[in-house]
Enzyme design. Structure first.
Site, PDB file in Angstrom:
ATOM      1  N   THR A  40       0.749  -0.925   0.485  1.00 38.76           N
ATOM      2  CA  THR A  40       0.307  -0.060   0.294  1.00 38.76           C
ATOM      3  C   THR A  40       1.017   1.367  -0.002  1.00 38.76           C
ATOM      4  OG1 THR A  40       0.108   0.688   2.585  1.00 38.76           O
ATOM      5  CG2 THR A  40      -1.849  -1.060   1.096  1.00 38.76           C
ATOM      6  N   ALA A  90       3.271  -1.056   4.894  1.00 35.98           N
ATOM      7  CA  ALA A  90       2.442  -0.106   5.469  1.00 35.98           C
ATOM      8  C   ALA A  90       3.412   1.005   5.397  1.00 35.98           C
ATOM      9  CB  ALA A  90       1.726   0.115   6.857  1.00 35.98           C
ATOM     10  N   VAL A 138       7.454  -1.977   7.337  1.00 38.50           N
ATOM     11  CA  VAL A 138       7.394  -1.056   7.249  1.00 38.50           C
ATOM     12  C   VAL A 138       8.373  -0.351   6.059  1.00 38.50           C
ATOM     13  CG1 VAL A 138       8.587   1.194   8.641  1.00 38.50           C
ATOM     14  CG2 VAL A 138       7.860  -0.694   9.632  1.00 38.50           C
ATOM     15  N   LYS A 139       7.601   0.324   5.348  1.00 30.54           N
ATOM     16  CA  LYS A 139       7.386   1.146   4.039  1.00 30.54           C
ATOM     17  C   LYS A 139       8.365   2.279   3.973  1.00 30.54           C
ATOM     18  CE  LYS A 139       6.209   0.494  -0.900  1.00 30.54           C
ATOM     19  NZ  LYS A 139       4.547   1.178  -1.519  1.00 30.54           N
ATOM     20  N   ILE A 140       9.403   2.639   3.537  1.00 34.83           N
ATOM     21  CA  ILE A 140      10.436   3.721   4.307  1.00 34.83           C
ATOM     22  C   ILE A 140      11.051   4.592   2.686  1.00 34.83           C
ATOM     23  CG2 ILE A 140      12.376   4.876   5.854  1.00 34.83           C
ATOM     24  CD1 ILE A 140      12.320   2.223   6.298  1.00 34.83           C
TER      25      ILE A 140
END
Ligand code: E4P
Length: 217
Positions: free
Chosen positions: A27, A60, A86-88
């Site tokens: 997402t 996310a 965790v999307k960074i």
């Protein structure tokens, strides 16, 4: 190659999961907004709902752009569910946050990758996944698949374990080309995934088999 679906739409996620070929979900803030999911609590609940549908990793994305903010936000996201990644964004503080998360056993997806140099930094920071956006490169007359090829070569040269997650996939040929090049994962829309099924000879052949069966029964 793992198949992720690139959406926050629960019905589409359920449909892909029901096919039995889904390995995860990606997402981003735009995809969440498209589904009308706003507000911190609603967003967190939506991530949990996605995790309950699929078995694999669910990316996310953090909103903060500073190291402390990304760590704070990422830890909250990671605590939501064991499947959360965790999307960074690939900015300096994002690389620092990626290293922090990888040192602390939290899975990461470094996003908005548009060059091999960025991919190299993501791997060195211990990213679980990193997402080159092939469709957006194609949109500006730059070879998106060529970037995947270059990153594959670099990662194989050094045995980096970071998985190449081909993102911004727009159509079925992107999926097939990613598989030929050796992307570890592709994330695309349900239409592109279902598009892989389409072949007129399959339709004709099936119609013929059914017609022939009817003749004898
Ligand atoms: C997924 O991780 C990316 O955010 C997404 O694939 C971007 O796709 P788009 O270029 O179609 O917005």
């Amino acid at each position: 190659m793992k198949f992720f679906i690139d959406t926050a739409n629960l019905e589409q996620i359920k449909e892909a999961q029901a096919l039995g070929i889904l390995d995860g979900v990606t997402t981003n803030p735009s995809l969440m907004a498209k589904e009308g999911i706003t507000g911190e609590e609603n967003i967190k609940n939506h991530y949990k709902a996605i995790c309950e549908i699929v078995d694999g990793d669910v990316s996310a994305e953090v909103i903060a752009t500073d190291f402390e903010g990304m760590v704070r936000e990422g830890e909250v996201l990671a605590d939501l569910h064991p499947q959360i990644v965790v999307k960074i964004p690939v900015i300096a503080d994002g690389i620092k946050a990626c290293k922090y998360f990888s040192d602390n056993g939290i899975k990461t997806n470094v996003t908005l990758i548009f060059s091999s140099g960025q991919a190299l930094l993501a791997a060195k920071a211990g990213a679980t996944y990193m997402s080159p956006f092939i469709g957006r490169l194609d949109d500006i007359s730059t070879d998106g698949l060529g970037l995947i090829e270059e990153i594959r070569l670099i990662y194989d040269n050094y045995g980096y374990e970071t998985q190449i997650l081909a993102a911004s996939v727009r159509h079925t040929m992107h999926i097939i080309d990613c598989a030929k090049i050796g992307a570890d994962v592709m994330t695309g829309p349900l239409s592109a995934i279902k598009g892989l099924l389409k072949h007129p000879l399959t339709d004709l052949g099936l119609a013929q088999f059914l017609a022939d069966y009817k003749k004898g029964n």
